[in-house]
Write an enzyme that holds these catalytic residues in place. Structure first.
Site, short mmCIF file in Angstrom:
data_model
loop_
_atom_site.label_atom_id
_atom_site.label_comp_id
_atom_site.label_asym_id
_atom_site.label_seq_id
_atom_site.Cartn_x
_atom_site.Cartn_y
_atom_site.Cartn_z
NE ARG A 76 53.11 -9.75 -47.56
CZ ARG A 76 51.78 -9.56 -47.64
NH1 ARG A 76 51.03 -9.60 -46.56
NH2 ARG A 76 51.23 -9.31 -48.80
CG ASP A 79 57.47 -0.45 -59.29
OD1 ASP A 79 56.25 -0.67 -59.30
OD2 ASP A 79 58.29 -1.14 -58.65
NE ARG A 120 62.98 -0.09 -51.85
CZ ARG A 120 62.86 -1.40 -51.59
NH1 ARG A 120 63.87 -2.23 -51.79
NH2 ARG A 120 61.74 -1.87 -51.08
CG ASP A 157 54.41 -2.46 -55.40
OD1 ASP A 157 53.81 -2.10 -54.37
OD2 ASP A 157 55.22 -3.39 -55.44
NE ARG A 182 53.26 -0.52 -49.46
CZ ARG A 182 54.21 -0.66 -50.38
NH1 ARG A 182 54.38 -1.81 -50.96
NH2 ARG A 182 54.99 0.35 -50.69
CE1 TYR A 183 50.10 -5.30 -49.11
CE2 TYR A 183 52.47 -5.64 -49.16
CZ TYR A 183 51.29 -5.31 -49.81
OH TYR A 183 51.32 -5.02 -51.13
CB CYS A 241 72.87 -3.33 -56.20
SG CYS A 241 71.34 -2.88 -55.38
CE LYS A 279 55.04 -6.60 -54.35
NZ LYS A 279 55.24 -5.91 -53.05
CB CYS A 321 66.78 0.34 -59.79
SG CYS A 321 66.58 0.17 -58.01
CB CYS A 323 68.43 -2.84 -62.52
SG CYS A 323 68.99 -4.34 -61.66
C1 LIG Z 1 56.06 -6.20 -52.15
C2 LIG Z 1 56.11 -5.86 -50.75
C3 LIG Z 1 55.95 -6.85 -49.77
C4 LIG Z 1 55.81 -8.31 -50.10
O1 LIG Z 1 54.60 -8.59 -50.69
P1 LIG Z 1 54.25 -10.09 -51.06
O2 LIG Z 1 53.02 -9.95 -51.87
O3 LIG Z 1 54.04 -10.82 -49.78
O4 LIG Z 1 55.41 -10.66 -51.81
C5 LIG Z 1 55.94 -6.48 -48.45
N1 LIG Z 1 56.08 -5.19 -48.09
C6 LIG Z 1 56.22 -4.23 -48.99
C7 LIG Z 1 56.39 -2.84 -48.52
C8 LIG Z 1 56.24 -4.52 -50.36
O5 LIG Z 1 56.43 -3.54 -51.26
S1 SF4 Z 2 66.47 -3.46 -59.05
FE1 SF4 Z 2 67.56 -1.89 -57.84
S2 SF4 Z 2 67.75 -2.76 -55.80
FE2 SF4 Z 2 67.32 -4.47 -57.20
S3 SF4 Z 2 69.37 -5.23 -57.85
FE3 SF4 Z 2 68.69 -3.77 -59.40
S4 SF4 Z 2 69.63 -1.84 -58.72
FE4 SF4 Z 2 69.66 -3.19 -56.93
#
Ligand SMILES: *Cc1c(COP(=O)(O)O)cnc(C)c1O
Ligand code: SF4
Length: 342
Positions: A82, A266, A100, A303, A78-79, A91, A310, A98, A95
């Site tokens: 990174r 989220d 995801r 996010d 996305r960025y 996991c 973010k 979560c 959670c």
């Molecule tokens: C959160 C996230 C990151 C990391 O973001 P930082 O602000 O550098 O911690 C990188 N890629 C994606 C897709 C993210 O959701």
């Molecule tokens: S938030 Fe989701 S991905 Fe992260 S540890 Fe918990 S269950 Fe696993």
């Protein structure tokens, strides 16, 4: 349901939750739960709840828009500088909030399998990273990437380290807190390479998760020369009060973990019972600033749904006036500051 049908029992509702979303808790977390306390903050994070079946209109299966930025399987880019590498979907705990939750889970529940990248898929993901010289940092995630073996962690570390433009390997995990004995010296050694710098970011939401064993696991990582940061999700009933947040942040700093992010929750399906308002999050952030050392301050972030990244949510401490600015001090009073060069 017909009007005369019996209302489903609590056990039926919990079965429905478990059929839809993965459930797991580790012995270390189970041992922390106070059975006498119906509002136990550890139980609230991991024990299924019938309210997970209530899905708010604004909630989504892909709340932060990972899909929109996935060029090859397992990669989210996305960025520019990174990229995320999602190694697997399992996991040690699941959670209940979560982000995801539609993607993670054990193979028997998850329509995507356990999501572990095959050798070919990992090769393709690494070819992508190699082909994009702007990728300076690779964020290892999942699921929880600390669930892989030390052997596989070493392979991934070495292969990423061999890509000249990749300078930072950042692992996002909950394992040092929820399953600390998994953090063996062998596993920690597998995270390190001369060719790049490794960071570990711990997901942790309550000071009680930092048990003696968890602090020992963190010490194994930090003593090996790997700096640690933390991320916390703001959760109603778990950490939405200044005392709980302050205790968590101080305990992290004492354990050599620098608080990095406080995430606004989220909008994943069935999580509204955990959600605070942004105004509450801002007030908590302000309280933390008033009470604790600068070392204890995470960035409060959101996010943006749809994959827009973010955004910081803390209230601005600067506002324009006719002849300059007002700056807010730690007690909340606004102090005049002249325009520069005036
Ligand atoms: C959160 C996230 C990151 C990391 O973001 P930082 O602000 O550098 O911690 C990188 N890629 C994606 C897709 C993210 O959701
Ligand atoms: S938030 Fe989701 S991905 Fe992260 S540890 Fe918990 S269950 Fe696993």
């Amino acid at each position: 349901m017909s009007p005369n049908a019996p209302r489903p029992s609590r056990a039926d509702l919990l079965d429905q939750v478990a059929a839809r979303y993965a459930v797991a808790i580790t012995p270390a977390m189970e041992a922390l739960i106070d059975a006498e306390d119906p509002a136990d903050p550890i139980a609230a994070q991991f024990r299924p709840d019938a309210r997970e079946l209530e899905i708010a209109p604004s909630e989504s299966a892909d709340p932060i828009g990972d899909e929109a930025h996935s060029p090859v399987k397992g990669v989210v880019h996305r960025y520019p500088d990174r990229a995320l590498l999602k190694l697997l979907h399992v996991c040690p705990v699941y959670c209940r909030f979560c982000f995801r939750r539609e993607m993670v889970g054990p193979p028997n529940l998850n329509r995507l399998g356990d999501g572990t990248l095959t050798h070919e898929e990992l090769d393709a993901a690494l070819v992508y990273v190699e082909s994009r010289p702007e990728i300076w940092e690779v964020i290892l995630t999942g699921g929880d990437p600390f669930m892989i073996s030390a052997r596989r962690a070493r392979e991934i570390t070495l292969r990423l380290g061999a890509i000249p433009h990749v300078k930072i390997l950042r692992w996002h995990t909950r394992v040092p807190a929820v399953d600390p004995l998994r953090v063996t010296p062998d596993f920690v050694a597998a995270l390190r390479t001369e060719a790049a710098t490794t960071y570990v970011v711990l997901h942790i939401n309550h000071a009680r998760e930092l048990t003696r064993e968890a602090r020992a696991a963190i010490a194994r990582i930090v003593d090996a020369g790997v700096p640690m940061l933390s991320q916390t999700v703001l959760l109603k009933g778990v950490n939405d009060d200044p005392d709980a947040l302050e205790a968590l942040m101080r305990a992290l700093v004492e354990a050599r973990v620098k608080p990095y992010y406080l995430h606004h929750l989220d909008k994943a399906p069935g999580t509204s019972h955990f959600r605070c308002t942004i105004e509450q999050g801002q007030a908590l952030t302000r309280a933390l600033h008033e009470r604790a050392s600068g070392l204890c301050q995470p960035n409060y972030v959101l996010d943006i749904p749809g994959g827009h990244g973010k955004a910081p949510l803390a209230e601005p401490s600067l506002r324009q006036t006719n002849d300059g600015y007002d700056v807010r001090d730690r007690e909340g009073a606004w102090r005049a500051y002249p325009r520069d060069n005036s």
